[in-house]
Design an enzyme around this catalytic site. Structure first.
Site, short mmCIF file in Angstrom:
data_model
loop_
_atom_site.label_atom_id
_atom_site.label_comp_id
_atom_site.label_asym_id
_atom_site.label_seq_id
_atom_site.Cartn_x
_atom_site.Cartn_y
_atom_site.Cartn_z
N CYS A 1 28.79 24.16 0.05
CA CYS A 1 28.34 24.19 -1.49
C CYS A 1 27.60 22.89 -1.92
CB CYS A 1 29.85 24.00 -2.11
SG CYS A 1 30.59 22.55 -2.08
N CYS B 1 29.44 19.82 -2.88
CA CYS B 1 29.83 18.99 -1.69
C CYS B 1 28.90 18.17 -1.17
CB CYS B 1 30.36 19.89 -0.65
SG CYS B 1 31.77 21.15 -1.09
N ASP C 1 -13.35 13.48 -6.02
CA ASP C 1 -14.50 12.88 -5.21
C ASP C 1 -15.36 14.20 -5.22
OD1 ASP C 1 -15.75 11.53 -2.92
OD2 ASP C 1 -15.05 13.17 -1.54
N ASP D 1 -11.17 15.12 -0.36
CA ASP D 1 -11.25 15.95 1.09
C ASP D 1 -10.33 15.21 2.02
OD1 ASP D 1 -12.89 13.97 1.57
OD2 ASP D 1 -14.66 15.26 2.24
N ASP E 1 -10.80 9.29 1.53
CA ASP E 1 -10.08 9.13 0.32
C ASP E 1 -8.69 8.84 0.46
OD1 ASP E 1 -12.52 9.76 -0.79
OD2 ASP E 1 -12.08 12.05 -0.40
#
Length: 801
Positions: free
Chosen positions: A19, A22, A500, A694, A698
């Site tokens: 559950c 729970c 970019d 990409d 970066d």
């Protein structure tokens, strides 16, 4: 996790966790253990993930196991990667520097917590077949000061049918429960409901009265809901009061106490029937989510001996360098290089692209591709744990650990809501009869009982996380991997998008378009020096120069290679210094150079302090880049920005072509971060900023933005590690798709919140004024939950390509 201490990630499998309530209690209980900085429980994959301080790792894990068993005694605990399933995981624990974490309550996108398909429920019955949880082999991947564990095990859970629901301290609980029923148990429950209904009808319409009639009502009640009453008493003994077993028991026994026997039995029958339907709805949605993720290959055909025979093995057993055969209709099990054969492959499971891709000798084959026609022989280049399909499964399954603010709010709301309603119902039962003349205890107790039945917040507890995970599943089907529902929610508030340039808005495929030698030098001499200088660089510009040279690059007499970040390359050739790079490199060396008239990336070359000439390299804009910018503006994006290390003329030419609002050129990686911080300072506090790159250089910027989006994630490990969202194709237009999916998901989630709370408030008021009976009360509880779950499933049908 902001202590700066080294953290160790541990994962426990909780077999029998049946559950969502729970799961929340375990999460609350375990997170309070000293030495655990963060804890998350996933109901669907039955996984507990926690971060501990490394110096007290083992004892903390043991304490966590004891806590789980105290709260839920029927659960069987095993550690992920240790003997739980047929395939062993490789790495058990991995460390992560906690200072790298983002935002405090959720781990940074780079830190993968392994979770499965999100299915959260308040009180749900899962009926039918066992859930098949797809998790995958293990791998540890290191990138940029992060250490990541992807620990996958492929297993199928057996029928969960425990009705044991022990609970945490009452302050930690909120109403709700869930059972998973196998087909046999569903049959038993239906038999009990039928028998209870027959006995109830007999008691109402039979000529019996007095004790005989009461005995029929009591027998019908025990058959219909005896298990719920028994569980309520067990929970009270364990110190847990406020759960739905308690609410239903008090309401129905209260009905008996005031002589409303038919209603007491009928409410219990209707409640159990509603639970049955609700469980079916949740189970169906769980399977829908799992079917989206059903990309895990089951086997690999490994070539043996002389290469004539194949042996079928588990993908985890295949080693790098092995040759595997993929027949028509089979899924490519591991990443590798095609050695023989030619075929079309379906890549839609990974990229969302419907157009098949052709593979031939020399092509890269990625796990998860489906072979359409020919037979392929592939040399394996990555183990299963490192393969594309493994990473994708891991990322999508992890997503449920990073919860959206809406989910955190609902968890807190539900925790306090039920006890407050119980107290209010007690006041409704006691205060009016004492203060109002003519008010009877029987009437107001009945109203209080109706109020109690309505009080469960199950519709919210079940449907909201299910809606968010459905959104993540829908995005993955469109080739967009979102690492957490917090990021999916954040996409709704994005007003600034920063791109970019190279590899994101442009193809990143550079070609030499012109060669301009100076003085007495020839084009060949200029290209030869440039090729020597760029021989060891993996930059796309270097690759384009080597490709244009097309001859062997001389290495004799070449030494002292030095790559100057953001400037270019210095190298000694036969004792003479050769420079190849941008204008900054020439200026730094004090060399006069020619300023070109053409836009493009310029590589200036000098030898022994003398200018030799320059080479112009051009990059092509992606087909859908302009459409992507346009789509973002239509979605309400206020500002689009492009950052590039290229020359200003190149950057501005591309920016103008695409319709970007701002262009910032000639930036080094650290300049990009500074520029991003400046944009961050300029935007409004509630606005979010996305950076799209990409992923190759970066990483710092991806980590700095509110939401970091990596393009073409199939090719870049760095992107998968650093970004919050990974677009599997190279199409910038998918970002607009991701935002549309995020907006649709939020709309459905808020529909559910408004609907559930609206119906609750109406029925609570009707109950107080004595208009609503227990029948309506049960509908407002169970019926609303079923409808909310079905509404949440609509998210899965989003198709936006």
């Amino acid at each position: 996790m902001g202590t700066g201490q080294e953290q160790v990630k541990r994962e426990l499998l909780l077999d029998g966790l049946d559950c969502a309530n729970c799961a929340l209690k375990i999460e609350n209980g375990v997170s309070k253990i000293k030495g655990i900085s963060e804890c998350s429980v996933n109901f669907v994959t039955k996984t507990l993930s926690m971060y501990t301080t490394s110096d007290m790792d083992e004892q903390v894990v043991e304490e966590a196991k004891r806590k789980v068993l105290r709260l839920e005694p029927h659960i069987r605990i095993s550690e992920k990667g240790q003997g739980y399933s047929g395939h062993s995981g490789l790495g058990r624990a991995s460390t992560v520097n906690s200072e790298e974490q983002q935002g405090g309550e959720q781990p940074h996108s780079g830190t993968h917590q392994h979770h499965g398909h999100q299915h959260t429920a308040g009180h749900t019955h899962d009926h039918g077949s066992h859930a098949h949880d797809h998790e995958t082999g293990a791998h540890e991947h290191h990138s940029h000061a992060h250490s990541h564990e992807h620990d996958h095990t492929h297993h199928s859970h057996a029928h969960q049918h425990s009705h044991e629901h022990s609970d945490a301290e009452s302050s930690d609980a909120h109403a709700g429960h869930s059972h998973e029923h196998g087909a046999g148990q569903t049959k038993t429950l239906l038999t009990r409901l039928a028998t209870g209904s027959v006995l109830l009808a007999a008691a109402i319409w039979s000529p019996l009265d007095g004790w005989a009639q009461l005995a029929l009502y009591v027998l019908a009640y025990i058959i219909a809901g005896g298990d719920i009453v028994l569980q309520a008493f067990k929970n009270i003994i364990r110190g847990q009061v406020f759960d739905e077993y308690f609410l239903m028991t008090v309401a129905t026994l209260g009905a008996f106490a005031i002589g409303e026997y038919p209603e007491g039995v009928a409410v219990m029958l209707f409640y159990q029937l509603g639970e049955l339907f609700q469980g079916m709805a949740v189970n169906r949605s769980r399977k829908s989510i799992q079917s989206l993720m059903d990309i895990r290959p089951d086997y690999a055909n490994v070539l043996t001996g002389a290469g004539e025979e194949t042996r079928r093995v588990s993908p985890e057993e295949v080693r790098i360098g092995d040759h595997i055969v993929v027949k028509a209709g089979e899924r490519v099990p591991l990443d590798g290089l095609v050695k023989a054969g030619q075929s079309m492959v379906d890549t839609s499971a990974l990229t969302g692209e419907s157009v098949p891709r052709e593979l031939k000798p020399g092509s890269d084959a990625l796990s998860g591709f489906v072979n359409k026609n020919g037979m392929l022989t592939i040399e394996v280049t990555k183990t299963f744990g490192e393969s594309t399909v493994s990473k994708i499964l891991d990322m999508v399954q992890n997503a449920s650990s990073r919860k959206a603010k809406t989910e955190h709010f609902i968890s807190k709301f539900a925790r306090y809501y039920t006890p407050v309603v119980v107290i209010l119902s007690a006041l409704i039962a006691l205060v009016p009869p004492l203060l109002l003349s003519g008010a009877t205890f029987a009437d107001w107790i009945y109203r209080a009982l109706v109020f109690l039945v309505i009080s469960c917040p199950c519709a919210l507890v079940v449907s909201i996380p299910l809606g968010f995970f459905g959104g993540i599943g829908a995005a993955s089907r469109n080739g967009i991997l979102v690492k957490g529902s917090n990021y999916l929610e954040a996409l709704n508030d994005v007003k600034v998008v920063v791109f970019d340039k190279t590899g994101t808005l442009t193809k990143g495929v550079f070609k030499v378009t012109a060669v301009y030698p100076e003085g007495a030098r020839s084009e060949e001499e200029l290209m030869r020096l440039a090729a020597i200088a760029e021989a060891n660089s993996n930059h796309p510009i270097a690759e384009s120069i080597r490709a244009a040279w097309e001859k062997d690059i001389p290495s004799q007499g070449v030494e002292g290679y030095d790559e100057v970040a953001g400037h270019g390359i210095k190298v000694q050739v036969n004792g003479q210094e050769v420079l190849a790079g941008n204008a900054k490199l020439m200026e730094q060396a004090g060399i006069a150079y020619t300023k070109p008239q053409t836009a493009g990336t310029i590589v200036h070359v000098a030898e022994a302090g003398q200018y030799v000439g320059h080479i112009i390299i051009a990059d092509e804009v992606k087909q859908d880049a302009a459409a992507a910018i346009q789509a973002l503006k239509q979605l309400g994006i206020r500002k689009t920005v492009m950052l590039t290390g290229d020359a200003r003329a190149v950057g501005e030419a591309v920016g103008h072509q695409l319709g970007v609002d701002e262009v910032h050129a000639e930036l080094l990686p650290q300049d990009k971060v500074e520029r991003l911080e400046q944009l961050e300072a300029d935007k409004l506090p509630k606005e979010k900023m996305v950076f799209v790159g990409d992923g190759i250089n970066d990483t710092p910027v991806l980590a700095r933005a509110d939401v970091g989006v990596a393009m073409g994630g199939l090719g870049s490990d760095a992107a998968i590690e650093a970004a919050d969202v990974v677009i599997m194709t190279d199409e910038p237009s998918r970002l607009a798709s991701a935002i549309r999916i995020a907006k649709r998901t939020r709309r459905i989630v808020w529909q559910n919140i408004g609907f559930a709370l609206g119906v609750k408030v109406i029925f609570l008021l009707l109950g107080v004024f004595g208009i609503a009976t227990m029948w309506e009360a049960v509908f407002s509880d169970v019926g609303v939950t079923v409808l909310a779950v079905l509404n949440a499933m609509r998210v899965l049908r989003i198709k936006d390509v």
